[in-house]
Design an enzyme around this catalytic site. Structure first.
Site, PDB file in Angstrom:
ATOM      1  N   SER A 575      -5.149   1.850  -0.922  1.00 12.51           N
ATOM      2  CA  SER A 575      -5.088   0.690  -1.806  1.00 12.51           C
ATOM      3  C   SER A 575      -5.187  -0.578  -0.963  1.00 12.51           C
ATOM      4  O   SER A 575      -6.175  -0.774  -0.260  1.00 12.51           O
ATOM      5  CB  SER A 575      -3.815   0.738  -2.638  1.00 12.51           C
ATOM      6  OG  SER A 575      -3.838  -0.224  -3.656  1.00 12.51           O
ATOM      7  N   HIS A 690      -5.480   5.780  -9.744  1.00 12.92           N
ATOM      8  CA  HIS A 690      -5.313   5.115  -8.443  1.00 12.92           C
ATOM      9  C   HIS A 690      -4.389   5.969  -7.581  1.00 12.92           C
ATOM     10  O   HIS A 690      -3.247   5.618  -7.291  1.00 12.92           O
ATOM     11  CB  HIS A 690      -4.748   3.718  -8.641  1.00 12.92           C
ATOM     12  CG  HIS A 690      -4.742   2.901  -7.386  1.00 12.92           C
ATOM     13  ND1 HIS A 690      -5.868   2.691  -6.628  1.00 12.92           N
ATOM     14  CD2 HIS A 690      -3.734   2.241  -6.744  1.00 12.92           C
ATOM     15  CE1 HIS A 690      -5.562   1.934  -5.580  1.00 12.92           C
ATOM     16  NE2 HIS A 690      -4.265   1.660  -5.626  1.00 12.92           N
TER      17      HIS A 690
END
Length: 715
Positions: A575, A690
């Site tokens: 991320s 994610h």
């Protein structure tokens, strides 16, 4: 180590920058930016920003086949997969609890429950060696019946009866959810109950028959970053579209405008709406009978719970009230009655004030106490705070193991019971039961060891960054390790959004890395929250090069101390940490021999236009601001890739269902490397959101691919 939500001297394009050189580069880049985008070359890989066009699907399929042909045919992959899968399927873990109306509930996944079950038991039975659970909802059965890959996103139960709950489910792990009302007593979805179709939504019960909800009411009624900004009141039996509007933010806001209901467990509730103007700055309005009323709470603050008449607020900025300043990083108490009657002049009392090496980690509230966890030089502490008759607060330290990470788990708002977790690199996670009235704690559950940790030691060292700042880091290695530069070393960091990185027990890391002779390093670089809001602010927007310099400094220190050498040093981050990996890849390609780039941001010139990227302008800056654009261009990994730079082969991976960062960054980065003829491995999972997978088995496969890659490069 993927996190969710989200500078000094260094290198740009391989050239060392002096402060004067940096200023010249910045001025020239600002001048170019000011001349307009016409001078910028056309991005040849914009077509890869289409999420799932046939052309993109074909490209992803070809890339996956190429990568899997390399990694899955490595002789180590089968063993890595077997071990990672066995760990993922084990039921020998702590079922982390959550209090609901005096009972304990838990969401559980193992080999028999791939997608998971939501279940409950009594508090007394939960602490028994083998609790007797009652299953409320089986996601595997529901997925089979409905032909979906449902991923659990949580339950919000009504604050009066606690019987009806709003269940949020994601198809494949994306942030968008579908919501349905569930009855705990019948263990069935409620016929004609509250139901919300798929989308990004914020909602909570106001009472058993009323829901406060923010969603996309009409097409396009979302913020520029894709979040809802209109809050309505929805009554039972009323069509969703007929819900009454209470308030709204603006389309230009970076985050959602969302309802918040705070409950002290004794029937006292505050209903508020929080408007996310930026990622870190919020307006907080009280919902009253005459409409929303603005409070004087500071923009950079967060609600942390209620104890009696005390509203607890954590501060991310100094709060000046008259002659008193409450510092950033503090936890304060706000009188709820005073806030309701006079929201512009709150009555505030300090609860927790951090020292110079301390930071606030978490807060849980029981009926009469607040349980606060904190870090002192990145080592966990826990304290129970009690309000005195004169309105001040006293703190009682909770006796827990030292040199570990201490996290809040859950607390009973109607009683005095709370749970804390304690973990470290070499000691499996344990669960502690805390009696907040007595200030005592006892261990009630532990995770059995998953690898032989007796062979290893943990050191905490400090490197010196480019501007002279000491940067702490942890090293996990065999006790008899030779400091001769030959040790395969994996280094991880995050460095953003004020999120702290702390020691934790990771069975897969132990089995697939440490037991194979590897060393693990966790770097506490600026941009995180390990030393409070100032540690984060030091590396925000155009100051972010400091975080990149901090990371490089730790890598250099590892080599200088003989822990490892460049051919044996690999790095890993996801991320925002994936952005960090991309920057280190282009700024210091000579320092690393393996770079594991997980669900990353990489094209910083277009990140605001991809998925939820516009919500992070407060963290990264915007291309619409000339100075910020110049900095983003100077560090954007995708834009800074250069032909003939001799990069190490990276492993870049993402998921198609990532609707937070988006797979577009990783795709374009890989395509540019292919254009330049540089070696790389790219993998895109179909689901997982994610993260590394939609369930534990998918996550195990991703881990097996990662460690096989790392072994190939470093061992």
């Amino acid at each position: 180590m993927i996190m969710g939500r989200e500078r000094g001297d260094g290198h740009i394009g391989g050239a060392t920058r002096t402060p004067l050189h940096a200023a010249v580069v910045l001025s020239i880049t600002m001048l170019i930016a000011a001349c307009g985008s016409a001078a910028a070359p056309q991005d040849p890989y914009l077509w890869l920003e289409d999420l799932d066009s046939p052309r993109v699907q074909a490209w992803v399929g070809d890339q996956n086949r190429r990568t899997l042909d390399v990694l899955e045919h490595d002789s180590r992959y089968a063993g890595n997969l077997a071990q990672a899968t066995a760990l993922a399927k084990t039921s020998d873990r702590i079922p982390m609890p959550r209090f609901e109306d005096g009972a304990v509930e838990n969401f559980w996944q193992d080999g028999d429950h791939k997608r998971g079950i939501w279940r409950e038991t009594t508090t007394a039975d939960y602490e028994a060696p083998q609790p007797h659970w009652t299953t409320l909802l089986d996601l595997d059965e529901l997925s089979r019946a409905e032909g979906k890959n449902w991923v659990w996103r949580g339950a919000d139960c009504d604050p009066v009866t606690h019987r009806r709950c709003l269940i949020s489910l994601s198809d494949g792990g994306e942030d968008a959810v579908s919501v349905r009302e569930f009855d705990r007593s019948t263990r069935q979805f409620v016929p004609d109950g509250f139901t919300v179709p798929r989308g990004k939504v914020d909602l909570t019960f106001s009472d058993e028959n009323t829901v406060l909800i923010a969603r996309e009411w009409r097409p396009g009624e979302m913020t520029v970053s894709g979040y809802p900004y209109i809050v309505r009141q929805w009554r039972r039996g009323q069509p969703l579209d007929a819900a009454t509007e209470l308030t709204r933010g603006a389309r230009t806001d970076q985050l959602s405008t969302a309802p918040v209901v705070l409950d002290n467990g004794a029937g006292r509730r505050l209903e508020l709406v929080v408007r996310g103007r930026t990622f870190f700055e919020h307006d907080a309005d009280l919902l009253t009978a005459t409409g929303p009323v603005r409070t004087a709470l500071p923009a950079k603050s967060d609600f942390a719970g209620m104890v009696g008449n005390h509203l607890l607020v954590s501060l991310r900025q100094d709060w000046v009230l008259g002659a008193t300043t409450y510092p950033a990083g503090a936890l304060v108490s706000v009188d709820a009655d005073r806030l309701t009657t006079d929201p512009e002049r709150p009555q505030v009392t300090p609860v927790y004030l951090p020292g110079p090496s301390e930071s606030l980690s978490g807060v849980q509230t029981t009926r009469d106490h607040a349980v606060v966890t904190s870090l002192n030089d990145v080592r966990g502490r826990a304290t129970v705070y009690t309000s005195r008759p004169d309105g001040t607060w006293s703190g009682t330290p909770v006796p827990l193991p030292d040199n570990a990470t201490v996290d809040t788990v859950t607390a009973d708002p109607t009683g005095e019971h709370a749970y804390l977790s304690v973990t470290s690199f070499l000691v499996p996670t344990t669960l502690w039961s805390v009696d907040t009235a007595a200030g005592t704690a006892r261990q009630v559950k532990t995770t059995p060891p998953q690898f032989d940790s007796s062979r290893y030691v943990v050191e905490q060292q400090k490197a010196t960054s480019a501007d002279g700042t000491p940067v702490p880091y942890f090293v996990v290695h065999a006790a008899d390790m030779a400091f001769d530069g030959s040790n395969p070393t994996l280094m991880n960091a995050y460095g953003g959004f004020g999120i702290s990185q702390t020691p934790s027990y990771q069975a897969t890391l132990g089995r697939l890395w440490l037991e194979h002779g590897g060393v693990f390093v966790l770097a506490n670089i600026r941009g995180g929250g390990e030393f409070g809001p100032a540690w984060h602010e030091a590396a925000r927007t155009t100051r972010r090069q400091r975080a990149f310099d901090d990371f490089a400094a730790v890598g250099k220190d590892l080599v200088a101390r003989g822990v490892t050498s460049a051919p044996r040093l690999g790095i890993q981050g996801g991320s925002n940490g994936g952005l960090l990996m991309g920057v280190e890849f282009v700024q210091h390609p000579e320092m690393w021999n393996a770079i594991d780039i997980q669900v990353p941001l990489l094209d910083m010139m277009r990140y605001e236009k991809i998925a939820a990227g516009a919500s992070w302008v407060d963290e990264y800056g915007s291309v619409d601001d000339p100075a910020q654009r110049a900095f983003l261009e100077s560090v954007s990994p995708y834009g800074q890739l250069r032909r003939g730079a001799h990069y190490p082969e990276p492993f870049v991976w993402t998921t198609t269902k990532d609707d937070r960062v988006g797979p577009q960054h990783a795709r374009k980065f890989a395509a540019r490397l292919a254009e330049f003829g540089d070696p790389y491995l790219f993998y895109e999972a179909g689901e997982g959101g994610h993260g590394a997978g939609a369930d534990r088995e998918e996550q195990a496969r991703t881990s097996a691919l990662e460690y096989t890659y790392l072994m190939r490069r470093l061992m």
